[in-house]
Motif scaffolding. Structure first.
Motif, PDB file in Angstrom:
ATOM      1  N   GLY B  52      21.748  63.646  98.549  1.00 49.66           N
ATOM      2  CA  GLY B  52      22.585  63.442  99.801  1.00 49.66           C
ATOM      3  C   GLY B  52      23.747  64.155  99.786  1.00 49.66           C
ATOM      4  O   GLY B  52      24.132  64.981  98.918  1.00 49.66           O
ATOM      5  N   THR B  53      24.545  63.947 100.729  1.00 48.55           N
ATOM      6  CA  THR B  53      25.973  64.397 100.965  1.00 48.55           C
ATOM      7  C   THR B  53      26.782  63.275 101.133  1.00 48.55           C
ATOM      8  O   THR B  53      26.837  62.294 101.470  1.00 48.55           O
ATOM      9  CB  THR B  53      26.322  65.386 101.899  1.00 48.55           C
ATOM     10  OG1 THR B  53      25.198  66.648 101.796  1.00 48.55           O
ATOM     11  CG2 THR B  53      27.606  65.807 102.278  1.00 48.55           C
ATOM     12  N   GLN B  55      31.764  62.637 101.137  1.00 51.18           N
ATOM     13  CA  GLN B  55      32.960  63.241 101.355  1.00 51.18           C
ATOM     14  C   GLN B  55      33.954  62.331 101.040  1.00 51.18           C
ATOM     15  O   GLN B  55      33.905  61.196 101.521  1.00 51.18           O
ATOM     16  CB  GLN B  55      33.075  63.812 102.695  1.00 51.18           C
ATOM     17  CG  GLN B  55      34.515  64.565 102.844  1.00 51.18           C
ATOM     18  CD  GLN B  55      34.385  65.433 104.067  1.00 51.18           C
ATOM     19  OE1 GLN B  55      33.595  65.761 104.743  1.00 51.18           O
ATOM     20  NE2 GLN B  55      35.682  66.093 104.179  1.00 51.18           N
ATOM     21  N   SER B  60      34.069  66.975  98.498  1.00 54.70           N
ATOM     22  CA  SER B  60      32.847  66.570  98.937  1.00 54.70           C
ATOM     23  C   SER B  60      31.713  67.029  98.006  1.00 54.70           C
ATOM     24  O   SER B  60      32.088  67.847  97.186  1.00 54.70           O
ATOM     25  CB  SER B  60      32.522  66.972 100.339  1.00 54.70           C
ATOM     26  OG  SER B  60      32.515  68.631 100.320  1.00 54.70           O
ATOM     27  N   THR B  62      27.228  67.779  97.335  1.00 56.00           N
ATOM     28  CA  THR B  62      26.012  67.537  97.774  1.00 56.00           C
ATOM     29  C   THR B  62      24.904  67.498  96.619  1.00 56.00           C
ATOM     30  O   THR B  62      25.015  68.632  95.723  1.00 56.00           O
ATOM     31  CB  THR B  62      25.667  68.691  98.759  1.00 56.00           C
ATOM     32  OG1 THR B  62      26.441  68.794  99.811  1.00 56.00           O
ATOM     33  CG2 THR B  62      24.234  68.727  99.112  1.00 56.00           C
ATOM     34  N   THR B  63      23.897  66.803  96.609  1.00 59.39           N
ATOM     35  CA  THR B  63      23.041  66.964  95.713  1.00 59.39           C
ATOM     36  C   THR B  63      21.427  67.157  96.341  1.00 59.39           C
ATOM     37  O   THR B  63      21.122  66.341  97.241  1.00 59.39           O
ATOM     38  CB  THR B  63      22.886  65.656  94.766  1.00 59.39           C
ATOM     39  OG1 THR B  63      24.047  65.678  93.953  1.00 59.39           O
ATOM     40  CG2 THR B  63      21.413  65.720  93.707  1.00 59.39           C
ATOM     41  N   SER B  70      23.456  70.058  92.148  1.00 56.37           N
ATOM     42  CA  SER B  70      24.462  69.400  92.915  1.00 56.37           C
ATOM     43  C   SER B  70      25.651  70.388  93.184  1.00 56.37           C
ATOM     44  O   SER B  70      25.941  70.924  92.219  1.00 56.37           O
ATOM     45  CB  SER B  70      24.664  68.345  92.040  1.00 56.37           C
ATOM     46  OG  SER B  70      25.922  67.415  92.659  1.00 56.37           O
TER      47      SER B  70
END
Lengths: 115, 110
Positions: B52-53, B55, B60, B62-63, B70
């Motif tokens: 997911g993401t 922040q 931030s 993201t994987t 990632s």
């Protein structure tokens, strides 16, 4: 101020000395870790304790001896070290174990120099 | 065991620039964390992000677990962002080992 404190921050010792590194966590966590960071090498896991029981010993030489008297304190006893053991030793703690999704929080490290 | 590769190894930026750091891993992961090691040696936990993401301010992450990578985004970089950024993962065997990559060294100049 970090929730994980390490002392001493710097240590110089001879190969025949005996010294100890101390780690204390104020986060109420259940697991504690020792990592070693040498120049130009990735961080290496040394030991893991969960609820004061050692659950991981990552093929570390016996000249490094860990001790976890309670869930808040972790020691690394050092004796007859070699110059190649000079490194930054990092202590960490987590509420849950890594495979349970535990997030690691690190102390500021103890920089060890072996002469 | 699981392999972790980070890129680029070094990054030099001027204050205010944006950057993207990448972490590739060789197997499925149960745990993935990003850390920032400051010039004094302390590792600061940035994100726990096995998928997911997330922040947090200018940072931030993201994987994309299915594609085994990632990304860490730093926007409007500041000199205090300098240091080494590490990605660390725990593979599918349910161990206590968090395996660290070799890091990305970031230098931000005013």
């Amino acid at each position: 101020e970090t929730g994980v404190t390490q002392t001493p921050r710097h240590l110089v010792m001879g190969m025949t000395n005996k010294k100890s590194l101390k780690c204390e966590q104020h986060l109420g966590h259940n697991a504690m870790y020792w990592y070693k960071q040498s120049a130009k090498k990735p961080l290496e896991l040394m030991f893991v304790y969960s609820l004061e029981e050692r659950v991981e010993n990552n093929s570390v030489p016996s000249r490094f001896s860990p001790e976890c008297p309670n869930s808040s304190h972790l020691f690394l006893h050092l004796h007859t070290l070699q110059p190649e053991d000079s490194a930054l030793y990092l202590c960490a703690s987590s509420q849950d174990r890594v495979f349970q999704g535990g997030e690691l929080f690190f102390g500021e490290g103890s920089r060890l120099t072996v002469l | 065991g699981i392999q972790v590769e980070q890129s680029p190894p070094d990054l030099i930026l001027q204050e205010g620039a944006n950057s993207t750091l990448r972490c590739n891993f060789s197997d499925s992961v149960n745990n993935l964390q990003w850390f920032h090691q400051n010039p004094w040696g302390q590792l600061i936990n940035l994100f726990y992000i096995p998928s997911g993401t997330k922040q947090n301010g200018r940072l931030s992450a993201t994987t994309v677990a299915t594609e085994r990578y990632s990304l860490l985004y730093i926007s409007s970089s500041q000199t205090t962002d300098s240091g080494v950024y590490f990605c660390a993962v725990e593979g599918p065997l349910s161990t206590d080992k968090l395996i660290f990559g070799t890091g990305t060294r970031l230098q931000v100049f005013p």
